[in-house]
Design a protein around this motif. Sequence first.
Motif, short mmCIF file in Angstrom:
data_model
loop_
_atom_site.label_atom_id
_atom_site.label_comp_id
_atom_site.label_asym_id
_atom_site.label_seq_id
_atom_site.Cartn_x
_atom_site.Cartn_y
_atom_site.Cartn_z
N ALA A 55 -6.13 1.78 -4.01
CA ALA A 55 -5.54 2.56 -2.93
C ALA A 55 -5.64 4.06 -3.16
N SER A 56 -5.54 4.48 -4.38
CA SER A 56 -5.46 5.92 -4.64
C SER A 56 -6.64 6.47 -5.41
N ALA A 62 2.23 1.79 -3.43
CA ALA A 62 1.25 2.37 -4.35
C ALA A 62 1.08 3.87 -4.10
N PHE A 63 0.99 4.27 -2.84
CA PHE A 63 0.85 5.69 -2.53
C PHE A 63 2.09 6.47 -2.98
N ASP A 64 3.26 5.92 -2.74
CA ASP A 64 4.49 6.60 -3.15
C ASP A 64 4.59 6.69 -4.67
N GLY A 73 -6.86 9.26 -8.75
CA GLY A 73 -5.45 9.48 -9.12
C GLY A 73 -4.76 8.19 -9.48
N GLY A 74 -5.07 7.12 -8.75
CA GLY A 74 -4.49 5.82 -9.06
C GLY A 74 -4.95 5.27 -10.38
N ARG A 99 0.83 -1.21 0.00
CA ARG A 99 0.00 0.00 0.00
C ARG A 99 0.86 1.26 0.00
N ASN A 100 1.93 1.25 0.80
CA ASN A 100 2.84 2.40 0.80
C ASN A 100 3.53 2.57 -0.55
N VAL A 126 2.09 6.81 -6.90
CA VAL A 126 1.15 7.83 -7.37
C VAL A 126 1.66 9.22 -7.01
N PHE A 127 2.19 9.38 -5.81
CA PHE A 127 2.72 10.68 -5.39
C PHE A 127 3.87 11.12 -6.28
N LEU A 165 -2.92 -0.09 -7.07
CA LEU A 165 -2.88 1.31 -7.50
C LEU A 165 -4.29 1.86 -7.70
#
Length: 180
Positions: A111-112, A47-49, A115-116, A44-45, A51-52, A108
């Motif tokens: 989780a987001s 995926a967030f990273d 945006g994902g 999960r981290n 997308v960020f 992706l």
Amino acid sequence: MRNLNFESLKCDKKYFFAFLITLICSIICGIVLYKPVTTNIYFRNLAFDYVFNVFNFKNTTLLIGHLLTDLIYLYIFLFICVFTKFKYVTLVFVFLRGLFFGVYTVILVSASAFGGIIVTLFVFLPASLVSIGLCFVLGECCKKINRKYIFILPVIISVIDLILYALLINVVFRVLISIV
């Protein structure tokens, strides 16, 4: 000029269909297995990273990770195809790559949220499919190329893939963000 002659390159249809079936089955398996994987905080981290970094155009970590992954897979494909007679052993690595592709795609998207979905459709999906396709091309043409040039071929292919990945992030995605 005959060292890089591709006229005699013919696609092995059995290998192509085995590659395609393995890839489809592994993607389906990755989509099905996403639920147990979502409990892992690492994915999960990641995926967030991802997308960020794509939305903020922080390319260094994305490009280095993509380059290293491509080099590892391409050299594995090269060594299996050149030093053994069993080209079909590469399908194990195609399955692993497709499995992670399916899992990361679902994570992706889930989780987001919006945006994902945008990052998945315009960056991750095309970049991963091109990379997997280049693995197939390397597996097919590595027996036809002169042995002097064969060990530099994965580096050339991975640099080409890196350029395409950078174009997806910096040109296509920037145009998309500027339109929206």
